[in-house]
Design a protein around this motif. Structure first.
Motif, PDB file in Angstrom:
ATOM      1  N   PRO A 155       0.821  -1.216   0.000  1.00  9.27           N
ATOM      2  CA  PRO A 155       0.000   0.000   0.000  1.00  9.27           C
ATOM      3  C   PRO A 155       0.854   1.265   0.000  1.00  9.27           C
ATOM      4  N   ASP A 156       0.465   2.215  -0.855  1.00  8.28           N
ATOM      5  CA  ASP A 156       1.175   3.489  -0.940  1.00  8.28           C
ATOM      6  C   ASP A 156       0.273   4.477  -1.684  1.00  8.28           C
ATOM      7  N   PHE A 157       0.165   5.701  -1.174  1.00 12.71           N
ATOM      8  CA  PHE A 157      -0.688   6.706  -1.803  1.00 12.71           C
ATOM      9  C   PHE A 157      -0.222   7.026  -3.224  1.00 12.71           C
ATOM     10  N   THR A 158       1.081   7.237  -3.376  1.00 13.77           N
ATOM     11  CA  THR A 158       1.607   7.624  -4.686  1.00 13.77           C
ATOM     12  C   THR A 158       1.415   6.513  -5.707  1.00 13.77           C
ATOM     13  N   THR A 159       1.696   5.282  -5.314  1.00 13.13           N
ATOM     14  CA  THR A 159       1.537   4.159  -6.240  1.00 13.13           C
ATOM     15  C   THR A 159       0.079   3.993  -6.650  1.00 13.13           C
ATOM     16  N   ALA A 160      -0.840   4.127  -5.697  1.00 15.63           N
ATOM     17  CA  ALA A 160      -2.271   4.017  -6.020  1.00 15.63           C
ATOM     18  C   ALA A 160      -2.687   5.095  -7.016  1.00 15.63           C
ATOM     19  N   GLN A 161      -2.185   6.316  -6.838  1.00 11.36           N
ATOM     20  CA  GLN A 161      -2.522   7.400  -7.764  1.00 11.36           C
ATOM     21  C   GLN A 161      -1.957   7.127  -9.150  1.00 11.36           C
ATOM     22  N   ARG A 162      -0.735   6.589  -9.219  1.00 15.21           N
ATOM     23  CA  ARG A 162      -0.120   6.298 -10.509  1.00 15.21           C
ATOM     24  C   ARG A 162      -0.859   5.172 -11.235  1.00 15.21           C
ATOM     25  N   VAL A 163      -1.334   4.182 -10.503  1.00 15.50           N
ATOM     26  CA  VAL A 163      -2.103   3.103 -11.124  1.00 15.50           C
ATOM     27  C   VAL A 163      -3.391   3.666 -11.722  1.00 15.50           C
ATOM     28  N   ALA A 164      -4.083   4.519 -10.975  1.00 13.28           N
ATOM     29  CA  ALA A 164      -5.322   5.105 -11.482  1.00 13.28           C
ATOM     30  C   ALA A 164      -5.055   5.971 -12.718  1.00 13.28           C
ATOM     31  N   GLN A 165      -3.970   6.733 -12.707  1.00 11.68           N
ATOM     32  CA  GLN A 165      -3.649   7.573 -13.858  1.00 11.68           C
ATOM     33  C   GLN A 165      -3.317   6.743 -15.085  1.00 11.68           C
ATOM     34  N   ALA A 166      -2.604   5.631 -14.902  1.00 17.70           N
ATOM     35  CA  ALA A 166      -2.264   4.775 -16.035  1.00 17.70           C
ATOM     36  C   ALA A 166      -3.528   4.176 -16.658  1.00 17.70           C
ATOM     37  N   ILE A 167      -4.486   3.775 -15.830  1.00 18.10           N
ATOM     38  CA  ILE A 167      -5.728   3.199 -16.352  1.00 18.10           C
ATOM     39  C   ILE A 167      -6.567   4.270 -17.043  1.00 18.10           C
ATOM     40  N   ASN A 168      -6.659   5.449 -16.455  1.00 18.72           N
ATOM     41  CA  ASN A 168      -7.462   6.518 -17.043  1.00 18.72           C
ATOM     42  C   ASN A 168      -6.889   7.007 -18.370  1.00 18.72           C
ATOM     43  N   SER A 169      -5.571   6.938 -18.521  1.00 13.08           N
ATOM     44  CA  SER A 169      -4.960   7.394 -19.771  1.00 13.08           C
ATOM     45  C   SER A 169      -5.322   6.503 -20.948  1.00 13.08           C
ATOM     46  N   VAL A 170      -5.742   5.278 -20.675  1.00 16.38           N
ATOM     47  CA  VAL A 170      -6.088   4.334 -21.742  1.00 16.38           C
ATOM     48  C   VAL A 170      -7.599   4.210 -21.915  1.00 16.38           C
ATOM     49  N   PHE A 171      -8.326   4.162 -20.812  1.00 15.59           N
ATOM     50  CA  PHE A 171      -9.761   3.888 -20.885  1.00 15.59           C
ATOM     51  C   PHE A 171     -10.623   5.123 -20.630  1.00 15.59           C
ATOM     52  N   GLY A 172     -10.005   6.263 -20.476  1.00 16.75           N
ATOM     53  CA  GLY A 172     -10.779   7.478 -20.283  1.00 16.75           C
ATOM     54  C   GLY A 172     -10.784   7.939 -18.843  1.00 16.75           C
ATOM     55  N   ALA A 173     -11.026   9.245 -18.674  1.00 12.57           N
ATOM     56  CA  ALA A 173     -11.033   9.825 -17.337  1.00 12.57           C
ATOM     57  C   ALA A 173     -12.152   9.233 -16.493  1.00 12.57           C
ATOM     58  N   ASN A 174     -11.918   9.214 -15.174  1.00 14.51           N
ATOM     59  CA  ASN A 174     -12.884   8.732 -14.183  1.00 14.51           C
ATOM     60  C   ASN A 174     -13.159   7.236 -14.276  1.00 14.51           C
ATOM     61  N   THR A 175     -12.354   6.511 -15.064  1.00 18.65           N
ATOM     62  CA  THR A 175     -12.517   5.054 -15.077  1.00 18.65           C
ATOM     63  C   THR A 175     -11.996   4.441 -13.788  1.00 18.65           C
ATOM     64  N   ALA A 176     -10.878   4.956 -13.300  1.00 24.01           N
ATOM     65  CA  ALA A 176     -10.282   4.443 -12.070  1.00 24.01           C
ATOM     66  C   ALA A 176     -10.050   5.587 -11.105  1.00 24.01           C
ATOM     67  N   ARG A 177     -10.200   5.293  -9.827  1.00 21.96           N
ATOM     68  CA  ARG A 177      -9.925   6.296  -8.795  1.00 21.96           C
ATOM     69  C   ARG A 177      -9.411   5.579  -7.541  1.00 21.96           C
ATOM     70  N   PRO A 178      -8.358   6.112  -6.928  1.00 23.00           N
ATOM     71  CA  PRO A 178      -7.859   5.513  -5.684  1.00 23.00           C
ATOM     72  C   PRO A 178      -8.738   5.926  -4.511  1.00 23.00           C
ATOM     73  N   THR A 179      -9.113   4.978  -3.694  1.00 22.10           N
ATOM     74  CA  THR A 179      -9.946   5.261  -2.520  1.00 22.10           C
ATOM     75  C   THR A 179      -9.136   5.281  -1.232  1.00 22.10           C
ATOM     76  N   ASP A 180      -7.993   4.616  -1.215  1.00 26.26           N
ATOM     77  CA  ASP A 180      -7.103   4.609  -0.060  1.00 26.26           C
ATOM     78  C   ASP A 180      -5.745   4.113  -0.544  1.00 26.26           C
ATOM     79  N   PRO A 181      -4.737   4.048   0.314  1.00 23.54           N
ATOM     80  CA  PRO A 181      -3.402   3.650  -0.154  1.00 23.54           C
ATOM     81  C   PRO A 181      -3.326   2.243  -0.726  1.00 23.54           C
ATOM     82  N   SER A 182      -4.293   1.399  -0.451  1.00 20.76           N
ATOM     83  CA  SER A 182      -4.213   0.015  -0.907  1.00 20.76           C
ATOM     84  C   SER A 182      -5.268  -0.362  -1.923  1.00 20.76           C
ATOM     85  N   SER A 183      -6.149   0.548  -2.305  1.00 20.19           N
ATOM     86  CA  SER A 183      -7.256   0.178  -3.187  1.00 20.19           C
ATOM     87  C   SER A 183      -7.425   1.195  -4.312  1.00 20.19           C
TER      88      SER A 183
END
Length: 388
Positions: free
Chosen positions: A215-243
């Motif tokens: 779990p890490d805040f920065t890693t969770a944000q980067r995962v969400a950004q990588a998914i949104n860059s491919v499938f569109g904005a608001n597809t993924a959002r981090p809810t906490d450091p581990s999810s």
């Protein structure tokens, strides 16, 4: 501008050092450098840093009997549970042995464990691990009888049976004995048949939850950004450091497998907190690359006193009226480690500079543990220390 990977540069230098570079050699070198990825070690696949909620394994456990042992099984007098299990098993077979004295040593009570994979279908097979429960000496040559394997809810999910594969053995005589490996545990490859499936409808989920293994805040944000860059904005959002919550796009409903395949192959650069992990028992120290040291001075030295006894034999001269005696000779050496110097580490010292400075002082792993804890106590270590 083309950038050369550091590994390719190192290979080029090594080749020039070992042999003259010929035309053929440069062709071979070109093949080697082509195999080095441009971003090797720079990022990780999402597949390697997250788990999908609901896609999980389940632990199974069972109690059974192993028969066919060559006199290396449980002593029924010392293992009453083995005797009771044997009597119950024989009664189910129509053999009444209650009240009789049994002295067989070819039977052993065992615990059987296994892991039920996610989405395991009924009739598929899984491995079963078998471990002795009583005072059996070895399970070599034994066969596990039908053993139901239960889940945490008490339901039977698989049934195990079959001959054991035991890698260890034990042999002894009157004067010596030898043991290799662990002869009281074995394994049955594909020895358990799945009897019940765990219901989970992945294809019907409108929302997927990705769980970070670290779990890490920065890693969770980067995962969400990588998914949104491919499938569109608001597809993924981090809810906490581990999810990270992924909303399945409307056009991908019913194609969860294809969607997860694409998400898993996306690459992100995981972040990590500055942490120093210390194992006091083994002297192992692991430090992350983000560990930093504020300005601090370090001196390390131990007083070592070494006393060596080298007795000498003193003999009298020929025809002299004397005795042969042992004369003690004592050599005392004191090592104050005066060669070690006080080292000053400036603000923002990196992990590599820290290790090089401590090694220059002749510091071993054990002393390094004390030094790191002292630096932390002084408030100069900008990292968390975790003692295992």
């Amino acid at each position: 501008m083309t950038r050369t990977h550091p590994l390719a540069t190192a290979i080029r230098t090594l080749l020039r050092t070992l042999v003259p570079v010929s035309a053929a050699g440069m062709v071979a070198f070109g093949v080697m450098t082509a195999l080095v990825p441009a971003n090797a070690g720079a990022s990780s696949r999402i597949k390697d840093i997250v788990d999908v909620e609901g896609v999980r394994e389940n632990m199974l456990i069972g109690y059974g009997l192993v028969v066919g042992l060559n006199g290396t099984g449980d002593s029924l007098g010392n293992s009453p549970f083995t005797e009771q299990s044997l009597i119950g098993m024989l009664e189910r077979m129509g053999v009444n042995t209650r009240g009789q004295s049994m002295k067989t040593k070819n039977v052993a009570a065992v615990m059987v464990t296994g892991t039920l994979p996610a989405f395991a279908a009924q009739g598929s097979r899984i491995d079963a691990a078998v471990s002795a429960l009583g005072d059996a000496k070895s399970l070599l040559g034994g066969t596990l009888l039908v053993t139901p394997m239960l889940g945490a809810d008490g339901e039977v999910y698989s049934v195990a049976q079959g001959p054991l594969a035991v890698s260890g053995f034990s042999a002894s005589g009157q004067g010596a004995s030898v043991t290799r490996g662990v002869p009281t545990s074995g394994r049955i490859s594909a020895g358990a048949i799945v009897e019940r499936e765990i219901e989970f409808s992945l294809a019907e989920l409108p929302v997927l939850r990705l769980s970070l293994r670290n779990p890490d805040f920065t890693t969770a944000q980067r995962v969400a950004q990588a998914i949104n860059s491919v499938f569109g904005a608001n597809t993924a959002r981090p809810t906490d450091p581990s999810s990270v919550v992924v909303t399945v796009p409307q056009m991908r409903r019913g194609d969860i497998v294809g969607l997860m395949t694409e998400i898993e192959q996306l690459r992100v650069t995981p972040d990590q907190a500055a942490r120093v992990v210390i194992d006091e028992k083994s002297g192992v120290i692991v430090m992350g690359e983000n560990v930093r040291i504020s300005t601090v001075a370090i001196a390390q030295g131990n007083l070592t006193i070494r006393i060596t006894e080298n007795p000498q034999v003193s003999q009298p001269n020929p025809l002299a009226n004397g005795q042969t005696v042992v004369t003690p000779q004592t050599d005392i050496q004191v090592d104050e480690q005066s060669n070690n110097r006080l080292a000053i580490m400036s603000n923002g010292v990196s992990l590599q500079e820290l290790v090089e400075s401590l090694n220059a002082l002749g510091v071993g792993p054990r002393d390094m543990i004390s030094i790191l804890q002292s630096i932390k106590a002084a408030g100069a270590l900008q990292a968390e220390i975790e003692v295992m």
